[in-house]
Scaffold this motif. Structure first.
Motif, PDB file in Angstrom:
ATOM      1  N   LYS A 252     -10.893   7.090   5.548  1.00  0.00           N
ATOM      2  CA  LYS A 252      -9.897   7.342   6.490  1.00  0.00           C
ATOM      3  C   LYS A 252      -8.472   6.812   6.393  1.00  0.00           C
ATOM      4  N   TYR A 253      -8.658   5.426   6.082  1.00  0.00           N
ATOM      5  CA  TYR A 253      -7.347   4.685   5.548  1.00  0.00           C
ATOM      6  C   TYR A 253      -6.798   4.973   4.335  1.00  0.00           C
ATOM      7  N   TYR A 254      -7.751   5.221   3.407  1.00  0.00           N
ATOM      8  CA  TYR A 254      -7.199   5.636   1.907  1.00  0.00           C
ATOM      9  C   TYR A 254      -6.531   6.920   1.911  1.00  0.00           C
ATOM     10  N   GLY A 255      -7.159   7.947   2.790  1.00  0.00           N
ATOM     11  CA  GLY A 255      -6.465   9.098   2.953  1.00  0.00           C
ATOM     12  C   GLY A 255      -5.099   9.158   3.737  1.00  0.00           C
ATOM     13  N   ARG A 256      -4.948   8.130   4.797  1.00  0.00           N
ATOM     14  CA  ARG A 256      -3.768   8.246   5.358  1.00  0.00           C
ATOM     15  C   ARG A 256      -2.712   7.763   4.543  1.00  0.00           C
ATOM     16  N   MET A 257      -2.940   7.203   3.529  1.00  0.00           N
ATOM     17  CA  MET A 257      -2.117   6.705   2.684  1.00  0.00           C
ATOM     18  C   MET A 257      -2.227   7.495   1.449  1.00  0.00           C
ATOM     19  N   ALA A 258      -2.312   8.730   1.512  1.00  0.00           N
ATOM     20  CA  ALA A 258      -2.705   9.477   0.308  1.00  0.00           C
ATOM     21  C   ALA A 258      -1.380   9.544  -0.724  1.00  0.00           C
ATOM     22  N   LEU A 259      -0.307   9.558  -0.375  1.00  0.00           N
ATOM     23  CA  LEU A 259       0.766   9.751  -1.408  1.00  0.00           C
ATOM     24  C   LEU A 259       0.796   8.379  -2.106  1.00  0.00           C
ATOM     25  N   LEU A 295     -10.670   1.562  -7.335  1.00  0.00           N
ATOM     26  CA  LEU A 295     -10.969   2.044  -5.857  1.00  0.00           C
ATOM     27  C   LEU A 295     -10.963   1.202  -4.776  1.00  0.00           C
ATOM     28  N   ALA A 296     -11.888   0.041  -5.163  1.00  0.00           N
ATOM     29  CA  ALA A 296     -12.313  -0.866  -4.283  1.00  0.00           C
ATOM     30  C   ALA A 296     -10.857  -1.680  -3.727  1.00  0.00           C
ATOM     31  N   SER A 297     -10.113  -1.848  -4.591  1.00  0.00           N
ATOM     32  CA  SER A 297      -8.957  -2.796  -4.375  1.00  0.00           C
ATOM     33  C   SER A 297      -7.904  -1.677  -3.581  1.00  0.00           C
ATOM     34  N   GLN A 298      -8.025  -0.446  -4.007  1.00  0.00           N
ATOM     35  CA  GLN A 298      -7.112   0.407  -3.069  1.00  0.00           C
ATOM     36  C   GLN A 298      -7.633   0.676  -1.603  1.00  0.00           C
ATOM     37  N   LEU A 299      -9.087   0.691  -1.548  1.00  0.00           N
ATOM     38  CA  LEU A 299      -9.501   0.658  -0.208  1.00  0.00           C
ATOM     39  C   LEU A 299      -9.359  -0.385   0.869  1.00  0.00           C
ATOM     40  N   ILE A 300      -9.400  -1.681  -0.005  1.00  0.00           N
ATOM     41  CA  ILE A 300      -9.046  -2.826   0.527  1.00  0.00           C
ATOM     42  C   ILE A 300      -7.500  -2.817   0.939  1.00  0.00           C
ATOM     43  N   PHE A 301      -6.815  -2.602   0.187  1.00  0.00           N
ATOM     44  CA  PHE A 301      -5.338  -2.472   0.376  1.00  0.00           C
ATOM     45  C   PHE A 301      -5.047  -1.655   1.483  1.00  0.00           C
ATOM     46  N   SER A 302      -5.304  -0.447   1.649  1.00  0.00           N
ATOM     47  CA  SER A 302      -5.149   0.610   2.662  1.00  0.00           C
ATOM     48  C   SER A 302      -5.566   0.107   3.831  1.00  0.00           C
ATOM     49  N   ILE A 303      -6.718  -0.638   4.174  1.00  0.00           N
ATOM     50  CA  ILE A 303      -7.238  -0.976   5.473  1.00  0.00           C
ATOM     51  C   ILE A 303      -6.314  -2.300   5.779  1.00  0.00           C
ATOM     52  N   LEU A 304      -6.171  -3.096   5.193  1.00  0.00           N
ATOM     53  CA  LEU A 304      -5.152  -4.173   5.508  1.00  0.00           C
ATOM     54  C   LEU A 304      -3.850  -3.653   5.719  1.00  0.00           C
ATOM     55  N   TRP A 305      -3.407  -2.974   5.086  1.00  0.00           N
ATOM     56  CA  TRP A 305      -1.710  -2.281   5.260  1.00  0.00           C
ATOM     57  C   TRP A 305      -1.668  -1.774   6.570  1.00  0.00           C
ATOM     58  N   LEU A 306      -2.765  -0.839   7.055  1.00  0.00           N
ATOM     59  CA  LEU A 306      -2.539  -0.061   8.125  1.00  0.00           C
ATOM     60  C   LEU A 306      -3.024  -0.886   9.321  1.00  0.00           C
ATOM     61  N   HIS A 307      -3.574  -1.789   8.970  1.00  0.00           N
ATOM     62  CA  HIS A 307      -3.876  -2.965  10.145  1.00  0.00           C
ATOM     63  C   HIS A 307      -2.596  -3.375  10.817  1.00  0.00           C
ATOM     64  N   PHE A 308      -1.490  -3.579   9.765  1.00  0.00           N
ATOM     65  CA  PHE A 308      -0.063  -4.092  10.459  1.00  0.00           C
ATOM     66  C   PHE A 308       1.030  -2.993  10.340  1.00  0.00           C
ATOM     67  N   PHE A 309       0.721  -1.987   9.547  1.00  0.00           N
ATOM     68  CA  PHE A 309       1.961  -0.964   9.564  1.00  0.00           C
ATOM     69  C   PHE A 309       1.560   0.336   9.849  1.00  0.00           C
ATOM     70  N   ARG A 310       2.493   1.344  10.478  1.00  0.00           N
ATOM     71  CA  ARG A 310       2.091   2.653  11.023  1.00  0.00           C
ATOM     72  C   ARG A 310       1.886   3.586   9.630  1.00  0.00           C
ATOM     73  N   PHE A 311       2.580   3.269   8.558  1.00  0.00           N
ATOM     74  CA  PHE A 311       2.678   4.249   7.627  1.00  0.00           C
ATOM     75  C   PHE A 311       2.589   3.526   6.205  1.00  0.00           C
ATOM     76  N   GLY A 312       2.054   4.107   5.152  1.00  0.00           N
ATOM     77  CA  GLY A 312       2.157   3.571   3.831  1.00  0.00           C
ATOM     78  C   GLY A 312       3.350   3.596   3.397  1.00  0.00           C
ATOM     79  N   PRO A 313       3.518   2.716   2.352  1.00  0.00           N
ATOM     80  CA  PRO A 313       4.985   2.566   1.871  1.00  0.00           C
ATOM     81  C   PRO A 313       5.625   3.800   1.333  1.00  0.00           C
ATOM     82  N   LEU A 314       5.024   4.631   0.685  1.00  0.00           N
ATOM     83  CA  LEU A 314       5.899   5.800   0.212  1.00  0.00           C
ATOM     84  C   LEU A 314       5.898   6.882   1.310  1.00  0.00           C
ATOM     85  N   GLU A 315       4.847   6.924   2.087  1.00  0.00           N
ATOM     86  CA  GLU A 315       4.955   7.740   3.427  1.00  0.00           C
ATOM     87  C   GLU A 315       5.983   7.360   4.165  1.00  0.00           C
TER      88      GLU A 315
END
Length: 337
Positions: A252-259, A295-315
């Motif tokens: 879910k977190y990975y997909g929220r930062m799809a771009l 994929l493992a690194s991206q999944l961890i990154f996505s979870i941690l990023w969205l714990h603090f931020f509303r959107f992914g960087p490019l989003e």
């Protein structure tokens, strides 16, 4: 529709986007790292066949369809707020096209520019009736599929995604579960038949560049949407099971930062290729192991990023240029994530 149903619907789409990204990287890494052609009758050869029977063209198809749904939701929500959805959507796909141009210089097979152009072509259909869009979408899918014109398939798939939005396909999924079971069961039988036929047409790896190999790839494009539809149906059904939904929650977190994650995949693959000097030196199976690490690194990154931020960087950049305003990035603790 209440807020809980809205949240569930969005979550389902985010899960699907994350799922689609998993398959996309499996194919992209093979080409970006120039993986070695497998020797016949090896595990590498078996994995090569697996990719072309079950992955190539299947997840790109899902991603295109989801873009169409996002297209519909974006314009509908903007219009509901009293703004001009068409103008904002045009600005949105312009930004996507510019992202794609930069991405293209590193990854010639990238999809963002294709989606931007396809979205522009499909835009006039937004105001048509859903029955008309469904008919045209299916006819275009049949035409482009039979002719195996892969660059044009997103036009049909985005139109069908828009139509799915018009039909509110992803709303109140619990009430539609029985219909999904029936449709997924039929798609499963169809997928078995087309994959069996596709497998029977598989030539020897030594036939690369021959008419037989071309036909094998051609069939893969033809039958791809059927298998993709089965994947979507099955995934939607299993994601309704609480324990599986929890296990797959990183998607879910990975997909929220799809771009962001789509572009980041390319960055990490190219780092492996050039930074670690793996370009042209990895086998197909080795590319899978690199994929898993990325994929493992991206999944961890996505979870941690969205714990603090509303959107992914490019989003965040995408949203800022679309609305011509700076949206708040930090996520306050009291907010519902």
């Amino acid at each position: 529709m209440n807020s809980i149903e809205t949240k569930d619907r969005i979550d389902t789409l985010d899960y699907l986007r994350g799922f689609a990204l998993l398959g996309i990287i499996l194919i992209n890494i093979v080409f970006l790292l120039s993986a070695q052609i497998p020797s016949p009758d090896t595990l590498d050869a078996a994995y090569w066949k697996f990719l072309y029977l079950f992955v190539e063209g299947r997840f790109y198809t899902i991603f295109s369809f989801l873009f169409g749904i996002g297209f519909y939701l974006f314009i509908s929500r903007v219009n509901a707020k009293g703004k001009n959805g068409t103008i904002l959507f045009l600005r949105r796909i312009l930004v996507m096209f510019l992202f794609g141009l930069v991405h293209y210089s590193f990854h010639p097979g990238e999809a963002l520019t294709v989606y931007a152009v396809s979205g522009l072509l499909v835009l006039p259909f937004y105001k048509l009736k859903k029955e008309i869009n469904l008919t045209i979408g299916l006819l275009l899918l049949l035409l482009f599929g039979l002719l195996a014109i892969k660059p044009l398939l997103p036009v049909a798939l985005i139109l069908l995604g828009l139509t799915a939005g018009q039909y509110r396909l992803f709303e109140d999924l619990v009430a539609k579960r029985r219909k999904f079971w029936w449709c997924t069961g039929i798609l499963f039988l169809l997928s078995l038949m087309v994959v069996f036929y596709h497998n029977k047409q598989a030539p020897s790896l030594s036939a690369e560049g021959t008419l037989e190999m071309y036909w094998f790839y051609h069939i893969g494009i033809m039958v791809g949407p059927i298998v993709s539809a089965f994947y979507v149906g099955l995934f939607i059904l299993i994601i309704q099971i609480p324990i599986i939904q929890k296990l797959l929650s990183p998607l879910k977190y990975y997909g929220r930062m799809a771009l962001t994650n789509y572009v980041l995949q390319t960055v990490l693959i190219l780092f492996a290729g050039y930074g670690l000097d793996l370009l042209g030196k990895v086998s197909y199976l080795q590319s899978l192991f690199i994929c898993l690490a990325i994929l493992a690194s991206q999944l961890i990154f996505s979870i941690l990023w969205l714990h603090f931020f509303r959107f992914g960087p490019l989003e965040w950049v995408w949203r800022m240029v679309t609305y011509l305003e700076i949206p708040p990035l930090m996520l306050h603790k009291q907010e519902d994530k």
